[in-house]
Design a protein around this motif. Structure first.
Motif, PDB file in Angstrom:
ATOM      1  N   PRO A   1       0.822  -1.219   0.000  1.00  0.00           N
ATOM      2  CA  PRO A   1       0.000   0.000   0.000  1.00  0.00           C
ATOM      3  C   PRO A   1       0.854   1.266   0.000  1.00  0.00           C
ATOM      4  O   PRO A   1       1.860   1.355   0.699  1.00  0.00           O
ATOM      5  CB  PRO A   1      -0.798  -0.114   1.298  1.00  0.00           C
ATOM      6  N   TYR A   2       0.428   2.234  -0.803  1.00  0.00           N
ATOM      7  CA  TYR A   2       1.101   3.528  -0.927  1.00  0.00           C
ATOM      8  C   TYR A   2       0.033   4.588  -0.677  1.00  0.00           C
ATOM      9  O   TYR A   2      -0.913   4.709  -1.454  1.00  0.00           O
ATOM     10  CB  TYR A   2       1.689   3.666  -2.332  1.00  0.00           C
ATOM     11  N   VAL A   3       0.166   5.320   0.409  1.00  0.00           N
ATOM     12  CA  VAL A   3      -0.874   6.246   0.848  1.00  0.00           C
ATOM     13  C   VAL A   3      -0.323   7.668   0.865  1.00  0.00           C
ATOM     14  O   VAL A   3       0.767   7.910   1.387  1.00  0.00           O
ATOM     15  CB  VAL A   3      -1.372   5.872   2.266  1.00  0.00           C
ATOM     16  N   ALA A   4      -1.084   8.598   0.295  1.00  0.00           N
ATOM     17  CA  ALA A   4      -0.721  10.015   0.337  1.00  0.00           C
ATOM     18  C   ALA A   4      -1.720  10.731   1.239  1.00  0.00           C
ATOM     19  O   ALA A   4      -2.917  10.729   0.967  1.00  0.00           O
ATOM     20  CB  ALA A   4      -0.740  10.610  -1.060  1.00  0.00           C
ATOM     21  N   LEU A   5      -1.232  11.322   2.321  1.00  0.00           N
ATOM     22  CA  LEU A   5      -2.075  12.101   3.228  1.00  0.00           C
ATOM     23  C   LEU A   5      -2.016  13.551   2.768  1.00  0.00           C
ATOM     24  O   LEU A   5      -0.977  14.197   2.858  1.00  0.00           O
ATOM     25  CB  LEU A   5      -1.572  11.964   4.666  1.00  0.00           C
ATOM     26  N   ILE A   6      -3.134  14.028   2.248  1.00  0.00           N
ATOM     27  CA  ILE A   6      -3.164  15.337   1.605  1.00  0.00           C
ATOM     28  C   ILE A   6      -4.238  16.200   2.249  1.00  0.00           C
ATOM     29  O   ILE A   6      -5.366  15.762   2.447  1.00  0.00           O
ATOM     30  CB  ILE A   6      -3.438  15.174   0.095  1.00  0.00           C
ATOM     31  N   ASP A   7      -3.878  17.436   2.573  1.00  0.00           N
ATOM     32  CA  ASP A   7      -4.809  18.380   3.180  1.00  0.00           C
ATOM     33  C   ASP A   7      -4.672  19.710   2.451  1.00  0.00           C
ATOM     34  O   ASP A   7      -3.569  20.186   2.222  1.00  0.00           O
ATOM     35  CB  ASP A   7      -4.476  18.548   4.664  1.00  0.00           C
ATOM     36  N   GLY A   8      -5.784  20.302   2.083  1.00  0.00           N
ATOM     37  CA  GLY A   8      -5.740  21.593   1.407  1.00  0.00           C
ATOM     38  C   GLY A   8      -5.738  21.439  -0.102  1.00  0.00           C
ATOM     39  O   GLY A   8      -6.096  20.404  -0.649  1.00  0.00           O
ATOM     40  N   ILE A   9      -5.298  22.475  -0.783  1.00  0.00           N
ATOM     41  CA  ILE A   9      -5.229  22.477  -2.242  1.00  0.00           C
ATOM     42  C   ILE A   9      -4.247  21.399  -2.679  1.00  0.00           C
ATOM     43  O   ILE A   9      -3.164  21.272  -2.123  1.00  0.00           O
ATOM     44  CB  ILE A   9      -4.764  23.852  -2.753  1.00  0.00           C
ATOM     45  N   THR A  10      -4.634  20.627  -3.679  1.00  0.00           N
ATOM     46  CA  THR A  10      -3.798  19.520  -4.137  1.00  0.00           C
ATOM     47  C   THR A  10      -3.558  19.634  -5.634  1.00  0.00           C
ATOM     48  O   THR A  10      -4.497  19.824  -6.396  1.00  0.00           O
ATOM     49  CB  THR A  10      -4.477  18.170  -3.822  1.00  0.00           C
ATOM     50  N   MET A  11      -2.287  19.544  -6.028  1.00  0.00           N
ATOM     51  CA  MET A  11      -1.930  19.590  -7.444  1.00  0.00           C
ATOM     52  C   MET A  11      -0.928  18.491  -7.734  1.00  0.00           C
ATOM     53  O   MET A  11      -0.124  18.137  -6.890  1.00  0.00           O
ATOM     54  CB  MET A  11      -1.318  20.944  -7.790  1.00  0.00           C
ATOM     55  N   GLY A  12      -0.990  17.966  -8.908  1.00  0.00           N
ATOM     56  CA  GLY A  12      -0.034  16.947  -9.327  1.00  0.00           C
ATOM     57  C   GLY A  12      -0.316  16.565 -10.759  1.00  0.00           C
ATOM     58  O   GLY A  12      -1.351  16.901 -11.318  1.00  0.00           O
TER      59      GLY A  12
END
Length: 70
Positions: free
Chosen positions: A58-69
């Motif tokens: 498992p590969y988890v990205a914890l993201i909060d707020g504006i997200t760009m990629g």
């Protein structure tokens, strides 16, 4: 795979925004002068993307707020 790793977690710093991209300005400027930075950047980027996409754990990205990629 690494037998000591159960999960990979990445987390953005600062809590205001998360950007998974690179320094577009630096890539653009390097391209204008013909430097290797842009080619090197994208080679490394695609190697990393492939590693993440084919990782067996498992590969988890914890993201909060504006997200760009991209």
């Amino acid at each position: 795979t690494d037998k000591e790793t159960d999960i990979v977690i990445i987390k953005g710093a600062g809590g205001k925004a998360f950007c998974a991209g690179g320094d577009i300005r630096a890539v653009t400027e390097a391209g204008k002068v013909g430097g290797p930075f842009g080619k090197d950047f994208f080679r490394e980027e695609y190697i990393l993307n492939n590693t993440i996409g084919t990782y067996q754990k498992p590969y988890v990205a914890l993201i909060d707020g504006i997200t760009m990629g991209g």
